[in-house]
Scaffold this motif. Structure first.
Motif, PDB file in Angstrom:
ATOM      1  N   PRO A  99     -41.695  59.080 -49.639  1.00  0.00           N
ATOM      2  CA  PRO A  99     -40.952  57.816 -49.702  1.00  0.00           C
ATOM      3  C   PRO A  99     -39.925  57.846 -50.838  1.00  0.00           C
ATOM      4  N   GLY A 100     -39.043  56.893 -50.827  1.00  0.00           N
ATOM      5  CA  GLY A 100     -38.137  56.692 -51.951  1.00  0.00           C
ATOM      6  C   GLY A 100     -36.944  57.626 -51.969  1.00  0.00           C
ATOM      7  N   SER A 101     -36.234  57.560 -53.081  1.00  0.00           N
ATOM      8  CA  SER A 101     -35.006  58.334 -53.218  1.00  0.00           C
ATOM      9  C   SER A 101     -35.299  59.781 -53.600  1.00  0.00           C
ATOM     10  N   GLU A 102     -34.337  60.611 -53.380  1.00  0.00           N
ATOM     11  CA  GLU A 102     -34.374  62.034 -53.740  1.00  0.00           C
ATOM     12  C   GLU A 102     -35.558  62.782 -53.130  1.00  0.00           C
ATOM     13  N   ALA A 103     -35.927  62.420 -51.923  1.00  0.00           N
ATOM     14  CA  ALA A 103     -37.054  63.076 -51.256  1.00  0.00           C
ATOM     15  C   ALA A 103     -36.804  64.573 -51.090  1.00  0.00           C
ATOM     16  N   ASP A 104     -35.572  64.970 -50.778  1.00  0.00           N
ATOM     17  CA  ASP A 104     -35.270  66.394 -50.610  1.00  0.00           C
ATOM     18  C   ASP A 104     -35.491  67.155 -51.913  1.00  0.00           C
ATOM     19  N   ARG A 141     -47.102  62.976 -58.787  1.00  0.00           N
ATOM     20  CA  ARG A 141     -45.975  62.169 -59.299  1.00  0.00           C
ATOM     21  C   ARG A 141     -44.710  62.435 -58.517  1.00  0.00           C
ATOM     22  N   LEU A 142     -44.470  63.697 -58.179  1.00  0.00           N
ATOM     23  CA  LEU A 142     -43.296  64.030 -57.370  1.00  0.00           C
ATOM     24  C   LEU A 142     -43.441  63.487 -55.946  1.00  0.00           C
ATOM     25  N   ALA A 143     -44.646  63.535 -55.414  1.00  0.00           N
ATOM     26  CA  ALA A 143     -44.857  63.078 -54.038  1.00  0.00           C
ATOM     27  C   ALA A 143     -44.637  61.583 -53.885  1.00  0.00           C
ATOM     28  N   THR A 144     -45.147  60.810 -54.837  1.00  0.00           N
ATOM     29  CA  THR A 144     -45.041  59.362 -54.699  1.00  0.00           C
ATOM     30  C   THR A 144     -43.745  58.810 -55.274  1.00  0.00           C
ATOM     31  N   GLY A 145     -43.035  59.604 -56.018  1.00  0.00           N
ATOM     32  CA  GLY A 145     -41.734  59.183 -56.537  1.00  0.00           C
ATOM     33  C   GLY A 145     -41.874  58.310 -57.715  1.00  0.00           C
TER      34      GLY A 145
END
Length: 190
Positions: A138-143, A186-190
């Motif tokens: 979810p959220g921004s910068e997923a790539d 932390r990276l997964a949930t943004g």
């Protein structure tokens, strides 16, 4: 003299032969140009007959496509709810390395810097691993976050391979997840 798995092999021996063929093929296709890889060479490295390689995988092209398929690994790695994804990825990677003596992602590293058919490994990795993961986040910068997660998973696999008898080898999968998964989460949930 190399051991050969024959048509009369038990199911366990046949599976072992197939696994050995896949390991040998991964090494061959990631370390040499496609044109230099032969079924006979893969068979010799796997300790099986060339006819067994053909029986399990058909032609060299089909074997290459099997090696270049990250889809099943991605399904296994990402098969968890988002709130537990970081821990699940670490546990899955560590257990697969320990139980199957196979890393689901690390082979892509050997394709870096090459401009021949091995670029297919990078393309498939991007599509089947990084792209699939990005679609789940979810959220921004997923790539970007998906690329960073993939890099950390590859780094974990490389570390465990480099230090085969080190502290990581002695730690339980759960303890490794306790230490490593929070950053991934932390990276997964943004």
């Amino acid at each position: 003299m190399t051991a050969r798995v024959t048509a009369a092999a038990t199911p366990a021996e046949a599976t072992t032969g197939k696994d050995a063929i896949l390991r040998a093929a991964r090494r061959a296709f990631t370390q040499r140009p496609y044109a230099e890889v032969t079924i006979r060479g893969i068979a010799a490295d796997a300790g099986v007959s060339a006819s067994l390689v053909v029986k399990h995988f058909g032609r060299k092209e089909e074997l290459f496509n099997t090696v270049a398929d990250f889809g099943p690994a991605a399904e296994e790695l990402f098969d968890a709810p988002l709130d537990r994804l970081g821990r699940h990825m670490v546990l899955t990677l560590v257990r697969r390395r320990r139980e199957q003596q196979a890393d689901p992602l690390l082979r892509v590293v050997f394709s870096l810097g090459n401009h021949d058919e091995r670029s297919l490994l990078r393309d498939r990795f991007h599509e089947q691993v990084t792209g699939r993961l990005a679609s789940l986040l979810p959220g921004s910068e997923a790539d970007l976050r998906a690329e960073l997660i993939a890099g950390q998973l590859i780094g974990l696999g490389a570390t465990l391979g480099l230090h085969r008898e080190g502290a990581g080898a002695l730690a339980t999968a759960e303890h490794l997840a306790d230490l490593y998964a929070p950053a991934l989460q932390r990276l997964a949930t943004g």
